[in-house]
Design a protein around this motif. Structure first.
Motif, PDB file in Angstrom:
ATOM      1  N   HIS A  18       0.817  -1.145   0.070  1.00  0.00           N
ATOM      2  CA  HIS A  18       0.175  -0.129   0.053  1.00  0.00           C
ATOM      3  C   HIS A  18       0.878   1.071   0.037  1.00  0.00           C
ATOM      4  O   HIS A  18       0.505   2.182  -0.651  1.00  0.00           O
ATOM      5  CB  HIS A  18      -1.220   0.001   1.232  1.00  0.00           C
TER       6      HIS A  18
ATOM      7  N   ARG B 251     -15.548   5.189 -17.521  1.00  0.00           N
ATOM      8  CA  ARG B 251     -14.472   5.245 -16.695  1.00  0.00           C
ATOM      9  C   ARG B 251     -13.132   6.116 -17.231  1.00  0.00           C
ATOM     10  O   ARG B 251     -13.064   6.187 -18.461  1.00  0.00           O
ATOM     11  CB  ARG B 251     -14.098   3.923 -16.622  1.00  0.00           C
TER      12      ARG B 251
ATOM     13  N   LYS C 112      -3.641   7.009  -7.223  1.00  0.00           N
ATOM     14  CA  LYS C 112      -4.904   7.428  -6.240  1.00  0.00           C
ATOM     15  C   LYS C 112      -5.086   8.563  -5.500  1.00  0.00           C
ATOM     16  O   LYS C 112      -4.823   8.743  -4.674  1.00  0.00           O
ATOM     17  CB  LYS C 112      -4.533   6.036  -5.025  1.00  0.00           C
TER      18      LYS C 112
ATOM     19  N   GLU D  98     -13.784  -1.544 -13.675  1.00  0.00           N
ATOM     20  CA  GLU D  98     -13.931  -1.691 -12.304  1.00  0.00           C
ATOM     21  C   GLU D  98     -15.070  -1.012 -11.600  1.00  0.00           C
ATOM     22  O   GLU D  98     -15.682  -0.281 -12.522  1.00  0.00           O
ATOM     23  CB  GLU D  98     -12.682  -1.441 -11.523  1.00  0.00           C
TER      24      GLU D  98
ATOM     25  N   GLY E  80     -14.038   2.073  -6.005  1.00  0.00           N
ATOM     26  CA  GLY E  80     -13.250   1.511  -5.035  1.00  0.00           C
ATOM     27  C   GLY E  80     -13.109   0.023  -4.866  1.00  0.00           C
ATOM     28  O   GLY E  80     -12.882  -0.502  -3.887  1.00  0.00           O
ATOM     29  N   ALA E  81     -13.498  -0.548  -6.003  1.00  0.00           N
ATOM     30  CA  ALA E  81     -13.233  -1.769  -6.034  1.00  0.00           C
ATOM     31  C   ALA E  81     -12.946  -2.550  -7.391  1.00  0.00           C
ATOM     32  O   ALA E  81     -13.815  -2.136  -8.479  1.00  0.00           O
ATOM     33  CB  ALA E  81     -14.414  -2.950  -5.105  1.00  0.00           C
TER      34      ALA E  81
ATOM     35  N   LEU F 246      -7.446   0.762 -10.771  1.00  0.00           N
ATOM     36  CA  LEU F 246      -6.248   0.960  -9.953  1.00  0.00           C
ATOM     37  C   LEU F 246      -5.526  -0.557  -9.859  1.00  0.00           C
ATOM     38  O   LEU F 246      -6.021  -1.607  -9.773  1.00  0.00           O
ATOM     39  CB  LEU F 246      -6.997   1.441  -8.622  1.00  0.00           C
TER      40      LEU F 246
ATOM     41  N   THR G  93      -5.741  -6.049  -3.368  1.00  0.00           N
ATOM     42  CA  THR G  93      -6.502  -7.220  -2.945  1.00  0.00           C
ATOM     43  C   THR G  93      -6.729  -7.973  -4.358  1.00  0.00           C
ATOM     44  O   THR G  93      -6.912  -9.362  -4.314  1.00  0.00           O
ATOM     45  CB  THR G  93      -8.109  -6.672  -2.568  1.00  0.00           C
ATOM     46  N   ARG G  94      -6.751  -7.418  -5.604  1.00  0.00           N
ATOM     47  CA  ARG G  94      -6.708  -8.337  -6.681  1.00  0.00           C
ATOM     48  C   ARG G  94      -5.557  -9.136  -7.031  1.00  0.00           C
ATOM     49  O   ARG G  94      -5.532 -10.431  -7.125  1.00  0.00           O
ATOM     50  CB  ARG G  94      -6.843  -7.269  -7.869  1.00  0.00           C
TER      51      ARG G  94
ATOM     52  N   MET H 270     -13.717  -6.879  -5.290  1.00  0.00           N
ATOM     53  CA  MET H 270     -12.583  -7.275  -4.549  1.00  0.00           C
ATOM     54  C   MET H 270     -11.763  -5.861  -4.222  1.00  0.00           C
ATOM     55  O   MET H 270     -11.701  -4.993  -5.060  1.00  0.00           O
ATOM     56  CB  MET H 270     -11.708  -8.319  -5.129  1.00  0.00           C
ATOM     57  N   GLY H 271     -11.675  -5.647  -3.061  1.00  0.00           N
ATOM     58  CA  GLY H 271     -10.783  -4.458  -2.638  1.00  0.00           C
ATOM     59  C   GLY H 271     -10.728  -4.385  -1.153  1.00  0.00           C
ATOM     60  O   GLY H 271     -11.326  -5.205  -0.416  1.00  0.00           O
TER      61      GLY H 271
HETATM   62  N1  PMP Z   1     -10.023   0.312  -7.464  1.00  0.00           N
HETATM   63  C1  PMP Z   1     -10.541   1.591  -6.844  1.00  0.00           C
HETATM   64  C2  PMP Z   1     -10.909   2.667  -7.842  1.00  0.00           C
HETATM   65  C3  PMP Z   1     -10.249   1.723  -5.513  1.00  0.00           C
HETATM   66  O1  PMP Z   1     -10.496   2.782  -4.919  1.00  0.00           O
HETATM   67  C4  PMP Z   1      -9.772   0.523  -4.717  1.00  0.00           C
HETATM   68  C5  PMP Z   1      -9.770   0.567  -3.346  1.00  0.00           C
HETATM   69  N2  PMP Z   1      -8.255   1.183  -2.933  1.00  0.00           N
HETATM   70  C6  PMP Z   1      -9.639  -0.560  -5.464  1.00  0.00           C
HETATM   71  C7  PMP Z   1      -9.827  -0.705  -6.671  1.00  0.00           C
HETATM   72  C8  PMP Z   1      -9.173  -1.771  -4.636  1.00  0.00           C
HETATM   73  O2  PMP Z   1      -7.781  -1.628  -4.444  1.00  0.00           O
HETATM   74  P1  PMP Z   1      -7.095  -2.272  -3.133  1.00  0.00           P
HETATM   75  O3  PMP Z   1      -7.570  -3.897  -3.213  1.00  0.00           O
HETATM   76  O4  PMP Z   1      -5.857  -2.087  -3.223  1.00  0.00           O
HETATM   77  O5  PMP Z   1      -7.787  -1.951  -2.007  1.00  0.00           O
END
Ligand code: PMP
Length: 313
Positions: free
Chosen positions: A62, A153, A164, A198, A201-202, A222, A226-227, A261-262
């Motif tokens: 992270h 997107r 981010k 996506e 947030g996931a 992103l 988690t992916r 997933m996130g």
């Molecule tokens: N896509 C976006 C746009 C996100 O904000 C997040 C959350 N950080 C994710 C995917 C998932 O990322 P991560 O698995 O690193 O939390």
């Protein structure tokens, strides 16, 4: 307490010191308040009662992503990966968390809003690491009803999703609000060519004929940690094929299973897309297996990949 929730941390960490949460204010005219280029991260710490230990899951990855985003936004930033990890541990200790926690580091340009007009590289920033108790967004047995969004997107040549940055999240916010007012739980965003990217947030993966398929890192997503963890679990723990390749919208309609997933969402099953049922509408067996494997790994009930769990105490 006024506008603040009762359920806040005692401290946050700001520019080198622990600060009582309520005193950590930002002047409304500060550039960060309305900034376009603030960078943030979101990671989770999981409490393991058997070990009496709080584990920061994949903290290094992270913060590596955090530093990559800061590099691309050309801010002046002197903290190292090790500084950030140490500060986070200190914050966890100061807040004495003995439960799951969400950690949100972020930077924003220091100074007042008029300085925003001077967009030169190398501007100094304020660094904040915030944290709060966090369990789950939603019960995973309540699979999500999602729609494909009419919002496109953002793309690497417009607002790079790999970075981010606060501003990027307006794109997902528009899509999430559209989904909500249309009676769906959450949206999936497509790119300008109509390929799956996506959710806000996931990231997203589908299961078809026993393989887990997800759009590649170049699909306006992103680079989700988690992916990456799911890729490991699918290949190494479940022994199933894991494929990164472009995904069409109609593949969502034909998927046997589908899940987000996130860090925040963890593994969240999808029940329907555009009102077409995914499988029989209930969370699928592969999704459930990934979700359980993920839960065991992050909390240290599964002892594999110890380097992914940074102990606080
Ligand atoms: N896509 C976006 C746009 C996100 O904000 C997040 C959350 N950080 C994710 C995917 C998932 O990322 P991560 O698995 O690193 O939390």
């Amino acid at each position: 307490m006024g506008i603040y929730s009762e359920d806040t941390a005692t401290y946050l960490w700001r520019n080198g010191a622990l600060v009582p949460w309520e005193e950590a204010t930002v002047h409304v005219n500060a550039v960060g308040h309305a900034s376009v280029a603030g960078i943030f991260e979101g990671l989770k710490a999981y409490w393991n009662a058997d070990d009496g230990q709080l584990y920061l899951f994949r903290m290094r990855e992270h913060y590596r992503r955090f530093l990559q985003s800061i590099k691309m936004t050309r801010f002046a930033f002197d903290y190292t990966l090790e500084d950030l990890e140490e500060a986070t541990r200190a914050l966890m200790k100061a807040n004495a968390f003995r439960r799951d926690v969400y950690v949100r580091p972020y930077i924003f340009q220091a100074g007042m809003v008029r300085e925003l007009l001077q967009s030169q590289p190398g501007k100094p920033v304020e660094l904040v690491i915030d944290s709060w108790p966090f369990e789950a967004y939603r019960d995973p047995s309540q699979a999500l009803h999602v729609c494909t969004s009419s919002w496109t997107r953002i793309a690497d040549n417009v607002m790079p999703p790999r970075l981010k940055c606060f501003s990027n999240y307006h794109n997902g916010r528009l899509a999430a609000m559209e989904a909500t007012v249309s009676g769906y739980d959450w949206p999936v965003l497509l790119d300008a060519q109509g390929k799956v990217t996506e959710g806000p947030g996931a990231c997203l993966a589908l299961v078809r004929d026993g393989a887990v398929i997800t759009p590649p890192g170049t699909a306006s997503i992103l680079e989700s940690i988690t992916r990456d963890t799911v890729g490991y679990l699918v290949r190494e723990v479940l022994g199933l094929p894991y494929v990164e390749r472009p995904v069409d919208r109609t593949e969502l309609y034909l998927a046997d299973e589908l899940f987000f997933m996130g860090t925040g969402w963890e593994i969240m099953p999808v029940a329907s897309v555009d009102r077409l049922m995914v499988g029989d509408g209930a969370p699928g067996s592969v999704t459930d297996a990934i979700r359980e494997a993920y839960a065991a790994l992050v909390r240290g009930h599964d002892l594999r990949r110890p380097e992914w769990r940074a102990a606080v105490w």
